[in-house]
Enzyme design. Structure first.
Site, mmCIF file in Angstrom:
data_model
loop_
_atom_site.group_PDB
_atom_site.id
_atom_site.type_symbol
_atom_site.label_atom_id
_atom_site.label_comp_id
_atom_site.label_asym_id
_atom_site.label_seq_id
_atom_site.Cartn_x
_atom_site.Cartn_y
_atom_site.Cartn_z
ATOM 1 N N VAL A 13 29.568 31.374 28.839
ATOM 2 C CA VAL A 13 30.998 31.642 28.691
ATOM 3 C C VAL A 13 31.309 33.123 28.908
ATOM 4 O O VAL A 13 32.206 33.484 29.678
ATOM 5 C CB VAL A 13 31.493 31.180 27.306
ATOM 6 C CG1 VAL A 13 32.945 31.595 27.097
ATOM 7 C CG2 VAL A 13 31.360 29.668 27.174
ATOM 8 N N THR A 35 19.613 28.345 36.116
ATOM 9 C CA THR A 35 19.811 26.977 36.599
ATOM 10 C C THR A 35 20.824 27.017 37.743
ATOM 11 O O THR A 35 22.001 27.320 37.523
ATOM 12 C CB THR A 35 20.332 26.053 35.470
ATOM 13 O OG1 THR A 35 21.488 26.650 34.874
ATOM 14 C CG2 THR A 35 19.268 25.889 34.400
ATOM 15 N N SER A 130 33.110 44.393 23.554
ATOM 16 C CA SER A 130 33.835 43.754 22.461
ATOM 17 C C SER A 130 35.136 43.148 22.959
ATOM 18 O O SER A 130 35.822 43.728 23.793
ATOM 19 C CB SER A 130 34.144 44.766 21.352
ATOM 20 O OG SER A 130 34.867 44.139 20.307
ATOM 21 N N GLY A 132 35.313 39.355 22.694
ATOM 22 C CA GLY A 132 35.100 37.921 22.761
ATOM 23 C C GLY A 132 35.360 37.356 24.150
ATOM 24 O O GLY A 132 35.393 38.096 25.147
ATOM 25 N N LYS A 184 28.439 49.874 19.262
ATOM 26 C CA LYS A 184 28.877 48.476 19.170
ATOM 27 C C LYS A 184 28.411 47.850 17.851
ATOM 28 O O LYS A 184 29.143 47.064 17.221
ATOM 29 C CB LYS A 184 28.330 47.671 20.354
ATOM 30 C CG LYS A 184 28.661 46.172 20.324
ATOM 31 C CD LYS A 184 30.158 45.910 20.258
ATOM 32 C CE LYS A 184 30.543 44.485 20.596
ATOM 33 N NZ LYS A 184 29.917 43.430 19.802
ATOM 34 N N HIS A 187 30.713 49.156 15.230
ATOM 35 C CA HIS A 187 31.979 48.450 15.455
ATOM 36 C C HIS A 187 31.940 47.101 14.738
ATOM 37 O O HIS A 187 32.875 46.721 14.030
ATOM 38 C CB HIS A 187 32.202 48.259 16.956
ATOM 39 C CG HIS A 187 33.257 47.255 17.320
ATOM 40 N ND1 HIS A 187 33.051 45.890 17.221
ATOM 41 C CD2 HIS A 187 34.525 47.403 17.790
ATOM 42 C CE1 HIS A 187 34.138 45.248 17.596
ATOM 43 N NE2 HIS A 187 35.041 46.141 17.947
ATOM 44 N N ASN A 188 30.843 46.371 14.906
ATOM 45 C CA ASN A 188 30.744 45.051 14.297
ATOM 46 C C ASN A 188 30.632 45.136 12.777
ATOM 47 O O ASN A 188 31.142 44.263 12.064
ATOM 48 C CB ASN A 188 29.549 44.291 14.883
ATOM 49 C CG ASN A 188 29.831 43.750 16.268
ATOM 50 O OD1 ASN A 188 30.687 44.264 16.984
ATOM 51 N ND2 ASN A 188 29.116 42.728 16.665
ATOM 52 N N GLU A 191 34.020 45.588 11.621
ATOM 53 C CA GLU A 191 34.683 44.286 11.802
ATOM 54 C C GLU A 191 34.368 43.351 10.628
ATOM 55 O O GLU A 191 35.260 42.668 10.106
ATOM 56 C CB GLU A 191 34.209 43.673 13.117
ATOM 57 C CG GLU A 191 34.753 42.299 13.447
ATOM 58 C CD GLU A 191 34.113 41.740 14.706
ATOM 59 O OE1 GLU A 191 33.652 40.586 14.654
ATOM 60 O OE2 GLU A 191 34.047 42.468 15.718
#
Length: 477
Positions: A13, A35, A130, A132, A184, A187-188, A191
């Site tokens: 994704v 794949t 960052s 998502g 990062k 940052h999390n 968060e």
């Protein structure tokens, strides 16, 4: 065929969305997945962007499709899979090519990979991303760590795909080797604290004031138009007002109260402790998630202990809700102050020279913790980039003074009512400890000297460093 400007491996994704973002911004990109069917499906659904995409089914074909020096984004599960992919890729690469780990990597793994490649002619970028799935597709916040010449090779592409705040791109080169992934990680951690504090305020509104999910959603909606304007407050309002399409009940009321975590919050706490920096609100948030996962134990404990009676509600409900808003702002200040303090310590430790105003600036859009608040942090660090702590800058010192009473009242109400508020309480204790010139660690030093002869300094400067604790102990015996 015209070569691609950049390549990407891993069409899950996040990888698929980032690839489409890169193509949409006018950059030609080569893509590969282990794949081949996933590559074919991705390309088949790319629509008008197909003309910007080169789908490849072998690593040899993939590498040949990219303009040297080749920047290659690896967007797969963090850890060993990244090392394995790098080793599979290396035989096809040439001097100057750049492998880019864009996953949620531990910065220590990133530093190890830099060292592993240092004599190979190849180089590496550790890139925190960052925002998502939505951010990857339409504009994330991007934190880059690596050699500056590597950054220059990818700067145009990354600038084009990043989120924009009033036209300002939310991407920057932050320093050598693991700098991007460390930022990062912190940052999390921030968060985690932000989300935990929002959840604690939700719990007080739900269990303390007896408000419904939809009513709380309306409160959050209102707050999102003020000082707490942020992505997390916005989505909290949205999810609280959403109804389950099956039962018609509030969706949030049907969700099991056991939070997951992927490790970055824990890493931020570990690194804060390694650096000797107090990050109590972040620690409380990580512990909160751990406790939430112990669902069966909590259910058993409630049967044994029951729940305390809710304390007497304030007579002015509207005033108390205003207190909750200000308490959340105060707690947020504490969490951000702690996170930036950890980054400052790491910057000195690893000689990264992390640019604090820039970090705040690139978090203003695209990322999960984006908020109006970050514009104020950018301004504070721009005026004084080397300040010891965010809370002593003039603007934030005033905010702390303005919200201190509200935080104190809210934490008191929660404690008296048995409503858990560990992150908010930790932020309050942090403020109280940080601003108290004479604390209580003198007793701890006396204890340490008593049982371990560790010594201490005296406030009068006398050159005696042990106490008169008993026969045979200390300099006074």
């Amino acid at each position: 065929m015209e070569q691609a400007e950049i390549g990407l491996i891993g069409l899950g994704v996040m990888g698929s969305n980032l690839s489409l973002n890169i193509a949409e911004k006018g950059n030609r990109i080569a893509v590969f997945n282990r794949t081949p069917e996933a590559t074919r499906q991705f390309y088949a659904h790319a629509g008008d962007l197909q003309k910007q995409i080169i789908p490849c089914e072998t690593l040899e074909e993939f590498v040949a499709a990219i303009r040297p020096p080749r920047p290659i984004i690896i967007m797969i599960k963090a850890g060993d899979p990244v090392d394995q992919q790098m080793e599979l890729l290396r035989p096809y690469l040439s001097a100057g090519d750049i492998m880019i780990d864009a996953g949620n990597a531990n910065f220590r793994d990133t530093m190890r990979r830099f060292d592993h490649l240092k004599d190979s002619g190849l180089t590496f970028i550790g890139m925190g991303v960052s925002g998502g799935e939505e951010g990857a597709r339409h504009g994330p916040s991007i934190m880059v760590g690596g050699k500056e010449e590597s950054w220059k090779r990818v700067e145009n592409v990354l600038t084009s795909i990043s989120a924009k705040f009033n036209g300002d791109p939310c991407v920057a080169w932050l320093g050598e080797n693991g700098a991007g992934h460390f930022v990062k990680t912190i940052h999390n951690g921030i968060e985690y604290a932000d989300m935990q504090m929002i959840a604690e305020i939700y719990g007080i509104l739900r269990d303390g004031l007896g408000m419904s999910a939809a009513e709380i959603g309306e409160v959050f909606d209102k707050w999102n138009n003020g000082r707490l304007n942020s992505y997390l407050i916005e989505i909290s309002a949205t999810v609280l007002k959403a109804a389950d399409p099956i039962s018609g009940k509030p969706m949030v009321d049907l969700i099991v109260d056991a939070a997951g975590q992927k490790g970055t919050g824990k890493w931020s706490v570990i690194e804060a402790q390694n650096m000797g920096v107090a990050a109590t609100a972040i620690e409380a948030a990580v512990a909160g998630r751990i406790l939430s996962s112990q669902k069966s134990e909590r259910e058993a404990a409630e049967k044994i202990f029951g729940l305390p009676k809710i304390a007497d509600l304030p007579s002015d409900k509207a005033a108390f809700i205003n207190d909750l808003e200000n308490a959340l702002l105060a707690g947020k200040i504490g969490a951000y102050a702690q996170g930036f303090a950890v980054m400052a310590a790491a910057s000195a430790e690893y000689k990264w020279n992390l640019p604090m105003p820039t970090i705040a600036r690139i978090w203003r859009a695209g990322c999960i913790i984006r908020s109006q608040f970050l514009d104020e942090i950018t301004s504070a660090f721009t005026k004084d980039p080397d300040v010891a702590n965010l809370i002593v800058t003039p603007a934030f010192a005033q905010m702390v003074k303005d919200t201190d009473g509200a935080l104190r009242r809210v934490v008191s109400f929660a404690a008296l009512s048995g409503l858990p508020a560990p992150a908010l309480a930790s932020a309050l204790s942090y403020f109280d400890a940080y601003r108290r010139a004479r604390g209580t660690a003198n007793l701890i030093q006396a204890q340490r000297d008593f049982f371990g002869a560790h010594g201490f300094d005296r406030i009068d400067g006398v050159d005696k460093h042990h106490g008169p604790w008993g026969s045979g102990l200390g300099e006074f015996a």
